[in-house]
Structures are given as C-alpha cells and as structure tokens.
Design an enzyme around this catalytic site. Sequence first.
Site: not given
Ligand code: PLP
Length: 386
Positions: A128, A213, A242
Amino acid sequence: MNTALMQITQRPEQIFTRGKGNYLYDADGNAWLDFMQGWAVNTLGHSHPHIVEAISYQATQLINPGPAFYNAPALQLAQQLTDHCSLDQVFFANSGAEANEGAIKLARKWGQLHRQGAWKIITFHNGFHGRTLATMSATGKAAFEPLFNPKVPGFTKVPYGDLNAVAAAIDGETAAIMLEPIQGEAGVISAGSAFLQGLRALANQHGILLILDEVQTGMGRTGSLFCHQHHGIEPDIMTLGKGLGGGVPISALLARDEVCCFEPGDQGGTFNGNPVMCAAALAVLDTLTQDDFMTQVQSRAQQLKSGLSALSDRHQLGEVRGEGLLLALQTGNRNATEISQACYSKGLLINAPRPDTLRFMPALNVTEDCIRMALDTLNNVLALPA
Ligand code: PLP
C-alpha cells in the site's frame, strides 16, 4: 448522520472533541483508550505538551513564508533527519501518498538521466502506497484494480518475499524496486532481513534504486527510528509520513545525494515544508531521540506482544506479528471487524485492516497500565460468544 462531508468511509455517530495522551473523548465526555492513534499518526499520543508548545510558539513567529523561501524549522528538520540515517537530502510534503508520488517521480527522472530512460518500478502484491493515482497504481491491493482506470503505467507487481520473482521482473526499463519493510495495510507482514538484504543486493547488481516506504514503519514505530535499521540495509530513497508530525500533516522524501536529480520546477507544493508542521516534527524527533525512549518502546512492545500471544492461546486465535508497536493478531475464524466494533462499544479503539486481522498502533509513549487495560478489554470481548 446527515452531513455535508463526503462519505468516503463508514464512521461511527460520535463527534470527537478532545484528545489527551492515550485517550480520545467525544462531545458527551465519553472516553476511548486509543490504540489506533489516528492510524499510527499520533506518535506521542493526543496533544502532547511538547508538540502543542512547538506549534503554538511557531504560530506566533511565522506560519508560512511560502515554499520559495527558506525557513528555520524546515532547515533544522532536514538536517536532523539526515543526521539520523544514511540519506543526504529531504523534500517535505503533506501526506504519505504525496511523498511516495515524489519518490516515483524522482526514480523516473533518475532512470531517464542515468539508466537509458528506465522508468518502471517493481512493487508488491498487497503493498500500500497511498491514494493518488500513481500511488494507487503502485499499490498491490486487489480491491484497487478495477478502480479509476486507466491507471498510471509502469508498476510491475510481484509476490512479497519472493526474491526470484523480483530478479525475473528486472529488465532494462526497470528504474527501482519499491516496498514497505512491513506491509501495514496488508495485515502487518514483515519483509524480514533476508528478503530486504536480497533486494539490496539485487538493486546493487542491476544498478537500480531501492525505495523504502517507511510512511507507517518510520519514526520509531518499530522500535528503532527507521525500520530498515533493524535489518542491516540502507535504501537509496525513503519516504516518511504518518508519525513524523505527531498528528499534523507533514511527510518527507529522503534520498542519497547521487539520486537527487530534481531541477527547479520538477517538484514542489504550496504548503510543503511550512514551519508550523516542521516545528511539530522537530518536537517529535527531539522526543524520540532522547536517551531511553526507544528502550521504553521496546519494553512496551514486548509487553503488548506477549499479552496478545497469551490471549491468542486462551481464545484459540492465530499468529501475533509485527515489530515494535506495530503489531497484529490473527483472529482465525473470528471476524476481526466485529471484534474491533465490540471493543469500540467497550471504550477501546483498535483497527481491523483485514477481516481476520486486528492491528495495534498505540502511542509510542503508551503506559504499562494502558496496555494492561487494552488487553483486559480485548480479553472480555473475546470471551463473549462469537
Ligand atoms: N504508505 C504507507 C505504507 C501507508 O501505510 C500509507 C497510509 O496508510 C500511505 C503510504 C499513504 O499515506 P497518506 O494516507 O498520508 O497519504
């Protein structure tokens, strides 16, 4: 509820008005013990005094000079983040998706300049990366596949953990491999050291980039400042989001000097690196890097993990997974969404990212007592007839 807000998710009826530490309160004063913390965002719990003070002070000084000018908190935060990892330069953004979008652009530009126009990125099933069009395209969630087509092309998806599949997917057009060191939304699935080290070696061998990520796993969540530090590897690009701002919207894209090839005009954003958000992130980082903070996180993680394992044994559930304070409990044939709803009605916030998985993401400074109370509530819920 009849509201002018777009309905993008199912929400309970309560309207939340206050948060303090481990607790979230609604307009009637009801309290919930919060083991979601805004989806792993409130690193130090709700309204931590250090963050409140940093935001309040900065707001009296300078809220936003605009991204075309330097500001002191952004400079300090970039310096401190790079001091704590192997990466050299930082671009600030406002969400995890936006930081990942920047990482995708940076890898494509780097491939254009340094790998004969390579532009494809290998990503992983069930991964994700966010909800912009490019990050949804990079995401490996089956539920996203029919949505908003045509997607952004160029993401080759392979099974997580399968080094041979990654090796087979690399070709002359591949610019990078991109993954979460722990797949959070997929139910807290760790890549593990062997896979991460194998990916690092493959990236070196083929002269392509490794993008981590760490939006969910970064900023102390797994018991070290960045998750990859447990696994003996260094990425070429890393994204954070986050927990970085402890509750406010700030994210970051970090990269090695050799990879930083954006030129003026390639990347930007009106709110990026604004001093109020950077001041909040500096307060978070200052707290996380204090002497025994990570030792405390590891102790609380151990307590929560062994408590969940005991509950799993007692109620015949499944595996307990994860690192630090990003933990999951497999619920077997019990429905995790129903369990989380029952916990909600008993004053405990936990999340079910999958129908058979509960996820626990308390504040990193959660107390021993709060963990005990959360485990008690969960035990009571699990003891009810399914
Ligand atoms: N990358 C990861 C691993 C995530 O868990 C999330 C959100 O849950 C995101 C990216 C996306 O972040 P945002 O919701 O701040 O755009």
